[in-house]
Design a protein around this motif. Structure first.
Motif, mmCIF file in Angstrom:
data_model
loop_
_atom_site.group_PDB
_atom_site.id
_atom_site.type_symbol
_atom_site.label_atom_id
_atom_site.label_comp_id
_atom_site.label_asym_id
_atom_site.label_seq_id
_atom_site.Cartn_x
_atom_site.Cartn_y
_atom_site.Cartn_z
ATOM 1 N N LEU A 41 0.822 -1.209 0.000
ATOM 2 C CA LEU A 41 0.000 0.000 0.000
ATOM 3 C C LEU A 41 0.858 1.262 0.000
ATOM 4 O O LEU A 41 0.531 2.254 -0.672
ATOM 5 C CB LEU A 41 -0.934 -0.009 1.207
ATOM 6 N N MET A 42 1.968 1.240 0.731
ATOM 7 C CA MET A 42 2.856 2.396 0.749
ATOM 8 C C MET A 42 3.537 2.596 -0.607
ATOM 9 O O MET A 42 3.715 3.729 -1.070
ATOM 10 C CB MET A 42 3.904 2.223 1.852
ATOM 11 N N ILE A 43 3.915 1.497 -1.242
ATOM 12 C CA ILE A 43 4.524 1.595 -2.577
ATOM 13 C C ILE A 43 3.521 2.187 -3.567
ATOM 14 O O ILE A 43 3.860 3.058 -4.381
ATOM 15 C CB ILE A 43 5.003 0.214 -3.050
ATOM 16 N N ALA A 44 2.276 1.726 -3.485
ATOM 17 C CA ALA A 44 1.242 2.232 -4.384
ATOM 18 C C ALA A 44 0.975 3.715 -4.144
ATOM 19 O O ALA A 44 0.858 4.504 -5.092
ATOM 20 C CB ALA A 44 -0.038 1.423 -4.209
ATOM 21 N N SER A 45 0.881 4.110 -2.869
ATOM 22 C CA SER A 45 0.634 5.518 -2.567
ATOM 23 C C SER A 45 1.819 6.385 -2.971
ATOM 24 O O SER A 45 1.644 7.513 -3.457
ATOM 25 C CB SER A 45 0.310 5.703 -1.084
ATOM 26 N N ALA A 46 3.034 5.864 -2.817
ATOM 27 C CA ALA A 46 4.223 6.612 -3.234
ATOM 28 C C ALA A 46 4.246 6.817 -4.744
ATOM 29 O O ALA A 46 4.663 7.873 -5.231
ATOM 30 C CB ALA A 46 5.485 5.876 -2.785
ATOM 31 N N SER A 47 3.775 5.819 -5.486
ATOM 32 C CA SER A 47 3.748 5.952 -6.950
ATOM 33 C C SER A 47 2.744 7.021 -7.376
ATOM 34 O O SER A 47 2.980 7.756 -8.340
ATOM 35 C CB SER A 47 3.412 4.607 -7.594
ATOM 36 N N VAL A 48 1.632 7.124 -6.640
ATOM 37 C CA VAL A 48 0.657 8.171 -6.943
ATOM 38 C C VAL A 48 1.259 9.544 -6.630
ATOM 39 O O VAL A 48 1.109 10.496 -7.407
ATOM 40 C CB VAL A 48 -0.645 7.964 -6.146
ATOM 41 N N TYR A 49 1.940 9.636 -5.493
ATOM 42 C CA TYR A 49 2.588 10.910 -5.135
ATOM 43 C C TYR A 49 3.608 11.324 -6.203
ATOM 44 O O TYR A 49 3.659 12.490 -6.604
ATOM 45 C CB TYR A 49 3.271 10.792 -3.782
ATOM 46 N N GLU A 50 4.409 10.390 -6.656
ATOM 47 C CA GLU A 50 5.418 10.691 -7.680
ATOM 48 C C GLU A 50 4.754 11.148 -8.978
ATOM 49 O O GLU A 50 5.246 12.063 -9.656
ATOM 50 C CB GLU A 50 6.288 9.467 -7.935
ATOM 51 N N ALA A 51 3.633 10.525 -9.331
ATOM 52 C CA ALA A 51 2.920 10.933 -10.537
ATOM 53 C C ALA A 51 2.409 12.367 -10.415
ATOM 54 O O ALA A 51 2.463 13.150 -11.372
ATOM 55 C CB ALA A 51 1.752 9.978 -10.799
ATOM 56 N N VAL A 52 1.933 12.723 -9.212
ATOM 57 C CA VAL A 52 1.459 14.085 -8.981
ATOM 58 C C VAL A 52 2.623 15.064 -9.022
ATOM 59 O O VAL A 52 2.545 16.138 -9.634
ATOM 60 C CB VAL A 52 0.732 14.166 -7.624
ATOM 61 N N ALA A 53 3.725 14.706 -8.376
ATOM 62 C CA ALA A 53 4.883 15.598 -8.319
ATOM 63 C C ALA A 53 5.473 15.844 -9.705
ATOM 64 O O ALA A 53 5.925 16.954 -10.017
ATOM 65 C CB ALA A 53 5.950 15.013 -7.400
ATOM 66 N N GLU A 54 5.467 14.814 -10.549
ATOM 67 C CA GLU A 54 6.060 14.918 -11.881
ATOM 68 C C GLU A 54 5.029 15.180 -12.970
ATOM 69 O O GLU A 54 5.376 15.304 -14.147
ATOM 70 C CB GLU A 54 6.831 13.633 -12.196
ATOM 71 N N ASP A 55 3.767 15.258 -12.574
ATOM 72 C CA ASP A 55 2.666 15.533 -13.500
ATOM 73 C C ASP A 55 2.654 14.556 -14.679
ATOM 74 O O ASP A 55 2.573 14.952 -15.846
ATOM 75 C CB ASP A 55 2.750 16.975 -14.026
ATOM 76 N N ASP A 56 2.752 13.281 -14.369
ATOM 77 C CA ASP A 56 2.685 12.265 -15.409
ATOM 78 C C ASP A 56 2.003 11.018 -14.844
ATOM 79 O O ASP A 56 1.445 11.049 -13.751
ATOM 80 C CB ASP A 56 4.080 11.926 -15.946
ATOM 81 N N GLY A 57 2.034 9.934 -15.581
ATOM 82 C CA GLY A 57 1.445 8.691 -15.102
ATOM 83 C C GLY A 57 -0.041 8.842 -14.828
ATOM 84 O O GLY A 57 -0.796 9.416 -15.634
#
Length: 244
Positions: A41-57
Motif C-alpha cells: 500500500l505504501m509503494i502504491a501511494s508513493a507511486s501516486v505521489y510521484e505521478a502528482v509531483a512529476e505531473d505524469d502517469g
C-alpha cells in the motif's frame, strides 16, 4: 512386565510446548502478512505521489475524470453530493465517530476501542495537514467546482483520508469484537462504501483531483494496516504469556 506409568507432567509440558510453537508461528505470520500489505500500500501511494509531483502517469487522468464528472452533474445530484460530502467535515465526523465508538465501548467495555480510534484519527489528521503543507497542490479551478468552495491545498483529500481511516477502524473493531458474521460483513461493506462514496463525491464536486483521492485511499489503508497489525501482534503476544 508392568507397563510404565504415563508421564502426565511430560505430556503437559509437551502440550504447552506445542502451544508455544503454534502461538509463535501465528505471531510471525501475522507480522509477515501485515508487513507485506503495509509495504504494498505504501509503494502504491508513493507511486501516486510521484505521478502528482512529476505531473505524469496516473495524474494524466485527473483532467479527463473531472471533465467526465462535470458532464454527469445535475442540480439534484449536486445537492445530494454536497450534503453527503459535508458529513466528511470535522464536526460531523467527530460526532458520528464518538457516537459509534461510545456504542462499541458500552457494549464491549474495552479501553482498546478508544485507544485505537484516537491513534488512528490523530494520525490521519496529522498526515492530512502535513501532506497538504508539503505538496502545496492547487485544487481544481473554481469554475469547475460546485460551491461552497474550499481554499486549502488539494493533496491529499482530507475528507477521503479521514473517512477511510475512521470508517476502516470502526469496521476492524466490529470484526474483532462482534460475535455474528452478518455484523462483521455489514461493518466491512459499510466502511468500504462510505470511504468510496466520500472520495468520489470530492471529485464529482470538483473539490479534488482524482489522484488526491486515490492517494488518500491507499495511504489511509496503509495506516490502518499498520495499526491493525500492531494490535494483532499485541493480542497474540498476550495469548502467549503463561497464566499466573
Amino acid at each position: 512386565m508392568a507397563r510404565p506409568e504415563p508421564d502426565a507432567e511430560g505430556d503437559a509440558a509437551g502440550a504447552a510446548s506445542r502451544v508455544e510453537v503454534g502461538t509463535g508461528a501465528a505471531i510471525g505470520l501475522t507480522g509477515l502478512v501485515g508487513a507485506v500489505v503495509f509495504s504494498l500500500l505504501m509503494i502504491a501511494s508513493a507511486s501516486v505521489y510521484e505521478a502528482v509531483a512529476e505531473d505524469d502517469g496516473v495524474a494524466g487522468l485527473d483532467r479527463p475524470v473531472l471533465d467526465a464528472m462535470i458532464r454527469l452533474r445535475t442540480p439534484l445530484s449536486e445537492t445530494v453530493a454536497t450534503a453527503f460530502t459535508e458529513l466528511g467535515t470535522t464536526v460531523p465526523m467527530v460526532v458520528i465517530g464518538i457516537f459509534l465508538i461510545s456504542a462499541l465501548y458500552l457494549t464491549h467495555r474495552r479501553r482498546t476501542i478508544i485507544v485505537l480510534m484516537v491513534v488512528a484519527a490523530a494520525g490521519s489528521i496529522t498526515f492530512t495537514i502535513v501532506g497538504k503543507a508539503l505538496v502545496g497542490r492547487s485544487r481544481p479551478p473554481l469554475v469547475d467546482a460546485v460551491p461552497p468552495y474550499e481554499a486549502s491545498f488539494s493533496f491529499p483529500s482530507g475528507h477521503t483520508l479521514n473517512s477511510t481511516v475512521v470508517a476502516g477502524m470502526l469496521a476492524y473493531l466490529v470484526v474483532w469484537l462482534a460475535a455474528r458474521v452478518w455484523q462483521r460483513a455489514c461493518a466491512v461493506v459499510g466502511a468500504a462504501l462510505w470511504a468510496l462514496a466520500m472520495g468520489l463525491s470530492r471529485v464529482f464536486l470538483g473539490h479534488h483531483w482524482l489522484t488526491d483521492v486515490v492517494f488518500a485511499w491507499l495511504f489511509g489503508l496503509a495506516w490502518l494496516a499498520l495499526l491493525i497489525t500492531v494490535h494483532q501482534l499485541l493480542l497474540r503476544r498476550q495469548a502467549r504469556r503463561p497464566a499466573a
